[in-house]
Write a protein that holds these residues in place. Structure first.
Motif, mmCIF file in Angstrom:
data_model
loop_
_atom_site.group_PDB
_atom_site.id
_atom_site.type_symbol
_atom_site.label_atom_id
_atom_site.label_comp_id
_atom_site.label_asym_id
_atom_site.label_seq_id
_atom_site.Cartn_x
_atom_site.Cartn_y
_atom_site.Cartn_z
ATOM 1 N N PRO A 62 1.048 1.447 -7.922
ATOM 2 C CA PRO A 62 0.201 0.363 -8.450
ATOM 3 C C PRO A 62 1.013 -0.808 -8.992
ATOM 4 O O PRO A 62 0.574 -1.960 -8.917
ATOM 5 C CB PRO A 62 -0.595 1.045 -9.573
ATOM 6 C CG PRO A 62 -0.537 2.502 -9.274
ATOM 7 C CD PRO A 62 0.790 2.721 -8.633
ATOM 8 N N LEU A 63 2.226 -0.526 -9.503
ATOM 9 C CA LEU A 63 3.075 -1.585 -10.037
ATOM 10 C C LEU A 63 3.588 -2.509 -8.935
ATOM 11 O O LEU A 63 3.848 -3.689 -9.183
ATOM 12 C CB LEU A 63 4.253 -0.978 -10.798
ATOM 13 C CG LEU A 63 3.909 -0.185 -12.058
ATOM 14 C CD1 LEU A 63 5.163 0.470 -12.624
ATOM 15 C CD2 LEU A 63 3.274 -1.089 -13.099
ATOM 16 N N ILE A 64 3.728 -1.969 -7.722
ATOM 17 C CA ILE A 64 4.128 -2.815 -6.598
ATOM 18 C C ILE A 64 3.073 -3.892 -6.368
ATOM 19 O O ILE A 64 3.396 -5.087 -6.216
ATOM 20 C CB ILE A 64 4.322 -1.971 -5.320
ATOM 21 C CG1 ILE A 64 5.483 -0.993 -5.486
ATOM 22 C CG2 ILE A 64 4.558 -2.874 -4.108
ATOM 23 C CD1 ILE A 64 5.627 0.004 -4.345
ATOM 24 N N PHE A 65 1.821 -3.491 -6.374
ATOM 25 C CA PHE A 65 0.733 -4.437 -6.114
ATOM 26 C C PHE A 65 0.563 -5.446 -7.247
ATOM 27 O O PHE A 65 0.418 -6.647 -7.003
ATOM 28 C CB PHE A 65 -0.579 -3.687 -5.885
ATOM 29 C CG PHE A 65 -0.625 -2.904 -4.606
ATOM 30 C CD1 PHE A 65 -0.771 -3.550 -3.392
ATOM 31 C CD2 PHE A 65 -0.501 -1.531 -4.609
ATOM 32 C CE1 PHE A 65 -0.816 -2.839 -2.202
ATOM 33 C CE2 PHE A 65 -0.536 -0.801 -3.436
ATOM 34 C CZ PHE A 65 -0.686 -1.461 -2.223
ATOM 35 N N THR A 66 0.573 -4.966 -8.492
ATOM 36 C CA THR A 66 0.384 -5.902 -9.605
ATOM 37 C C THR A 66 1.602 -6.807 -9.761
ATOM 38 O O THR A 66 1.460 -7.982 -10.122
ATOM 39 C CB THR A 66 0.111 -5.150 -10.918
ATOM 40 O OG1 THR A 66 1.160 -4.213 -11.181
ATOM 41 C CG2 THR A 66 -1.207 -4.408 -10.844
ATOM 42 N N GLY A 67 2.806 -6.275 -9.473
ATOM 43 C CA GLY A 67 3.996 -7.122 -9.505
ATOM 44 C C GLY A 67 3.930 -8.209 -8.445
ATOM 45 O O GLY A 67 4.253 -9.377 -8.707
ATOM 46 N N LEU A 68 3.491 -7.855 -7.241
ATOM 47 C CA LEU A 68 3.307 -8.849 -6.183
ATOM 48 C C LEU A 68 2.251 -9.876 -6.565
ATOM 49 O O LEU A 68 2.401 -11.073 -6.287
ATOM 50 C CB LEU A 68 2.895 -8.159 -4.883
ATOM 51 C CG LEU A 68 3.969 -7.422 -4.086
ATOM 52 C CD1 LEU A 68 3.335 -6.705 -2.901
ATOM 53 C CD2 LEU A 68 5.045 -8.386 -3.606
ATOM 54 N N SER A 69 1.181 -9.410 -7.207
ATOM 55 C CA SER A 69 0.102 -10.303 -7.623
ATOM 56 C C SER A 69 0.611 -11.375 -8.575
ATOM 57 O O SER A 69 0.365 -12.575 -8.387
ATOM 58 C CB SER A 69 -1.017 -9.489 -8.285
ATOM 59 O OG SER A 69 -2.012 -10.336 -8.810
ATOM 60 N N VAL A 70 1.335 -10.950 -9.596
ATOM 61 C CA VAL A 70 1.860 -11.895 -10.581
ATOM 62 C C VAL A 70 2.906 -12.802 -9.942
ATOM 63 O O VAL A 70 2.917 -14.019 -10.178
ATOM 64 C CB VAL A 70 2.457 -11.145 -11.789
ATOM 65 C CG1 VAL A 70 3.107 -12.108 -12.769
ATOM 66 C CG2 VAL A 70 1.378 -10.331 -12.495
ATOM 67 N N ALA A 71 3.783 -12.227 -9.124
ATOM 68 C CA ALA A 71 4.847 -13.006 -8.498
ATOM 69 C C ALA A 71 4.283 -14.069 -7.560
ATOM 70 O O ALA A 71 4.758 -15.212 -7.535
ATOM 71 C CB ALA A 71 5.790 -12.076 -7.727
ATOM 72 N N PHE A 72 3.267 -13.709 -6.791
ATOM 73 C CA PHE A 72 2.690 -14.669 -5.845
ATOM 74 C C PHE A 72 2.051 -15.838 -6.595
ATOM 75 O O PHE A 72 2.198 -16.996 -6.201
ATOM 76 C CB PHE A 72 1.641 -13.973 -4.974
ATOM 77 C CG PHE A 72 1.225 -14.801 -3.786
ATOM 78 C CD1 PHE A 72 1.955 -14.737 -2.612
ATOM 79 C CD2 PHE A 72 0.129 -15.632 -3.847
ATOM 80 C CE1 PHE A 72 1.586 -15.506 -1.511
ATOM 81 C CE2 PHE A 72 -0.248 -16.404 -2.766
ATOM 82 C CZ PHE A 72 0.487 -16.333 -1.583
#
Length: 359
Positions: free
Chosen positions: A56-66
């Motif tokens: 789940p951290l991969i997705f939320t990290g990508l979300s914030v980074a994008f």
């Protein structure tokens, strides 16, 4: 390369600070870290659990980074996760299709749910310049109460009103071959979905015109508008994609790592995604490795606490310190630049002057 060095220095400083804290409470830091890493990597099952924790951290990290790439600060990943998980759970509990079709529908529902939840802050930012930090935090709590009343009202569990009914096996991301391969771990197909998301987001940011425009808007909104770019459209689109990624994090969390939704909990992974993004310097590939590192810390904490007297809160403290150093990475970068400059100057001074070689 330099950003990678800065991130590694931030991690090292955080671990050193954690070791100092262990000394203060009378614990052996070498023993503590040994048990921490054993808890996350001791055997194939623990490795699988670490990867599942990181998913789940991969997705939320990508979300914030994008969102960061467009100059936006998406603090709404937690709420977008909840809505994405709710939409996927609703599909899984309502329909009875074949497993491939059902999983695709659940993933699509989570993606759309998270994207629509981020659309409102994006629209408010683009049209009325409402700060996205305020609007996304508000949407987090709207999502919290939406799940709080929807789950007991429509998907109430058989024994508890505080959680939804269990998803059938056909409606989860759990895969028997992965469970057997990792000896009972709760690793699931969400990890492969996360890797695919990393590749797609990297390609969009680095290799497409859309990615170029999004980065241009992030660097200077007014210059991008002067250059003829559709700034408002890009802001809304950036939030839609960021929300969709967080929604997929909810799918991985509630239909992969778990098989039901509990009410009254705002997922910490949404906020941890900010830390993951900062440590990765908003780079999609870096997000993957930062998420795995945080998954390692979280997975190993329980084992460290069981084998020593070190409190489990120490892992959160280490993460907080790492975030601090990652957030102040500009200072670390200046130190690295100064070191490299001094090194190059020394080489230049030691090198023989032109035309003055040996006779």
């Amino acid at each position: 390369m330099r950003n990678t060095i800065v991130s590694l220095i931030a991690i090292a400083l955080g671990l050193v600070a954690g070791g100092i804290l262990m000394l203060f409470i009378g614990a052996n830091p070498f023993e503590g870290y040994a048990y921490l890493f054993q808890g996350a990597l001791k055997n194939i099952q623990r490795i699988g659990d670490t990867l599942a924790t990181a998913t789940p951290l991969i997705f939320t990290g990508l979300s914030v980074a994008f969102a960061f790439k467009t100059g936006l600060f998406n603090i709404g990943a937690a709420g977008q996760m909840l809505i994405g998980g709710l939409c996927a759970t609703a599909v899984g509990l309502t329909f009875d299709f074949s497993r491939p079709v059902l999983l695709l529908l659940m993933i699509f529902a989570g993606l759309i749910g998270g994207a629509l939840w981020a659309f409102i802050p994006g629209l408010l930012k683009a049209k009325f310049n409402v700060h996205e930090v305020v609007s996304t935090i508000m949407m987090n709590w709207v999502a919290y109460w939406t799940v709080y009343y929807t789950v007991p009202g429509y998907f109430k569990g058989e024994f508890l009103e505080t959680e939804s009914r269990k998803l059938p096996d056909a409606a989860t991301l759990k895969a028997p071959f992965l469970t057997e391969m990792f000896q009972g771990s709760y690793i699931n197909l969400g990890l492969f979905l996360g890797v695919l998301a990393v590749i797609i987001i990297w390609f969009i940011i680095e290799k497409t015109t859309l990615g170029f425009e999004l980065k241009a808007v992030g660097f200077n909104r007014f210059a991008a508008e002067y250059a003829g770019m559709k700034v408002n459209r890009n802001i809304i689109l950036s939030m839609l994609i960021a929300g969709g990624l967080a929604g997929l994090g909810g799918v991985a969390m509630y239909t992969g790592n778990a098989s039901s939704m509990q009410i009254g909990i705002l997922p910490a992974q949404g906020y941890d995604g900010i830390a993951v993004s900062l440590l990765a310097n908003n780079h999609p590939i870096g997000v993957f490795f930062a998420a795995v590192f945080f998954g390692l810390l979280y997975s190993g904490t329980g084992f460290m606490n069981a084998m020593t007297e070190i409190p489990p809160e120490l892992a959160n403290t280490i993460i907080a310190i790492i975030i601090y150093f990652a957030a102040t990475s500009i200072l670390i970068e200046r130190l690295v630049n100064k070191f490299m400059k001094n090194k190059n100057n020394k080489k230049a001074m030691d090198a023989p002057a032109p035309g003055k070689g040996e006779l």
